[in-house]
Write a protein that holds these residues in place. Structure first.
Motif, short mmCIF file in Angstrom:
data_model
loop_
_atom_site.label_atom_id
_atom_site.label_comp_id
_atom_site.label_asym_id
_atom_site.label_seq_id
_atom_site.Cartn_x
_atom_site.Cartn_y
_atom_site.Cartn_z
N SER A 21 0.70 -1.48 -0.38
CA SER A 21 0.09 -0.43 -0.04
C SER A 21 0.59 1.72 0.32
CB SER A 21 -0.58 0.09 0.70
OG SER A 21 -2.56 -0.76 1.17
N ASN A 34 -8.36 5.25 -5.02
CA ASN A 34 -8.54 4.42 -4.20
C ASN A 34 -9.69 3.35 -3.89
OD1 ASN A 34 -5.76 5.23 -1.95
ND2 ASN A 34 -7.00 7.05 -2.51
N CYS A 38 -9.08 -0.66 -4.67
CA CYS A 38 -9.94 -1.58 -3.09
C CYS A 38 -10.45 -2.14 -3.48
CB CYS A 38 -10.41 -0.49 -2.68
SG CYS A 38 -10.93 -1.46 -1.13
N ARG A 41 -8.94 -4.83 -5.63
CA ARG A 41 -8.37 -6.04 -4.71
C ARG A 41 -9.64 -7.19 -3.94
NH1 ARG A 41 -7.00 -3.19 0.91
NH2 ARG A 41 -9.02 -3.03 0.82
N ASN A 42 -10.32 -6.33 -3.75
CA ASN A 42 -11.20 -7.18 -2.84
C ASN A 42 -12.13 -8.28 -3.75
OD1 ASN A 42 -10.60 -5.35 -0.59
ND2 ASN A 42 -13.17 -4.46 -0.74
N THR A 78 -15.56 -1.65 4.85
CA THR A 78 -15.75 -0.28 4.00
C THR A 78 -15.76 0.51 4.02
OG1 THR A 78 -16.92 -1.64 2.32
CG2 THR A 78 -17.01 0.20 1.44
N TYR A 81 -12.31 1.59 5.28
CA TYR A 81 -11.21 2.21 4.06
C TYR A 81 -11.32 3.35 3.54
CZ TYR A 81 -9.18 2.01 -0.37
OH TYR A 81 -8.60 1.78 -1.45
N SER A 193 -18.80 -6.50 0.75
CA SER A 193 -17.95 -4.89 0.05
C SER A 193 -17.51 -4.44 -0.71
CB SER A 193 -16.37 -4.87 1.05
OG SER A 193 -15.22 -4.10 1.47
#
Length: 294
Positions: A21, A34, A38, A41-42, A78, A81, A193
């Motif tokens: 990160s 971002n 995310c 990535r999720n 979520t 983040y 998420s």
């Protein structure tokens, strides 16, 4: 002992994810970037979780109360983040790390009053040692604290509550659904998420066109794969650790070990020498580990 091993694995994976990160942070220009990162990535976590469940011969069936826990966990993940990203751009940045680490208090309170965990004298002493260790290891940051504005305070409260909610959801799942594998919680939490991030994304405008955004994601794929794998593993092992040890020790310990791990990484990678405070904190954590076994 198994619970402690799982926490060590969690800290290791979280540290690797944090390193990636940090590597990508300078390349992300806005909140939309971002969210894109995310979401992808999720999605890696969702795909990984799905195949792990299938490969282990597990079922995708989730009881109704399990869905409730997954929903709140997905929301908490979520929110945590999103607010963390907003904190990075506010005047409350120096307080953010301490806020996340101190959120274990929520898990401890719920562990005692909701999940029936007992505070033995040894565990209470271990808890106090971990709190002292966190103070010593973060004393430099404490000295740098500046009073945040109203927005900064609200963001910090959101970071604190969402991080605490995530811990409580992990403990609730293992307490109320002991027959269910933590793989299910991990998988469905990331599904929820992803759905929330997909819903939120249109409300944030990116600085670059869609083609450039897609090109950036492709460029970051190696890091995203590592981050997704680490995040999935850290979420799974931290949840699984709750099956073996109480939250009153596990979550404070996780916070303390995370600070130690970050200090080691800073020393090994960035050449930052450990201070006397960080060394003292590390010794206190070791003492707490010994006490917590009684």
């Amino acid at each position: 002992m198994i619970g402690y091993i799982f926490i060590l694995i969690t800290v290791f994976l979280d540290t690797l994810k944090g390193g990636c990160s940090k590597k990508l942070s300078t390349s992300l220009n806005c909140l939309a970037d971002n969210i894109n990162l995310c979401f992808v990535r999720n999605t890696v976590c969702v795909v990984l979780g799905y195949f792990i469940i299938l490969a282990s011969g597990g079922s995708l069936h989730m009881p109704a109360n399990g869905w409730i826990i997954c929903f709140f966990y997905g929301v908490g993940m979520t929110v945590n983040y999103m607010t963390w990203l907003m904190v990075l751009k506010s005047d409350a940045y120096m307080l953010a790390n301490a806020t996340v680490k101190s959120s274990f208090v929520i898990a401890v309170v719920f562990g005692i009053f909701l999940f029936g965990e007992r505070f033995t004298l040894a565990k209470f002493a271990a808890f106090l040692l971990i709190v002292a260790a966190l103070y010593f290891m973060m004393r430099y940051q404490v000295k740098q604290f500046k009073k945040p504005g109203t927005m900064g305070i609200l963001l910090l409260v959101a970071v604190f509550l969402s991080a605490g909610l995530n811990s409580v959801c992990q403990k609730a799942f293992t307490s109320y659904l002991p027959e269910c594998s933590p793989k299910l919680l991990t998988f469905y939490t990331f599904v929820i998420s992803c759905a929330i991030l997909a819903f939120l994304r249109p409300f944030f405008k990116a600085k670059a066109c869609a083609a450039v955004q897609a090109k950036n994601i492709v460029r970051f794929i190696p890091y995203i794969l590592i981050m997704g794998t680490d995040l999935y593993g850290a979420t799974y092992f931290q949840t699984a650790a709750n099956k073996y040890d109480d939250a009153v020790i596990l979550y404070p310990l996780n916070s303390a070990l995370s600070v130690i791990s970050a200090s080691i990484m800073s020393w090994a990678v960035f050449g930052e020498r450990p201070s006397r405070d960080s060394i003292a904190g590390a010794f206190l954590v070791v003492a707490a580990l010994v006490l917590s076994r009684f």
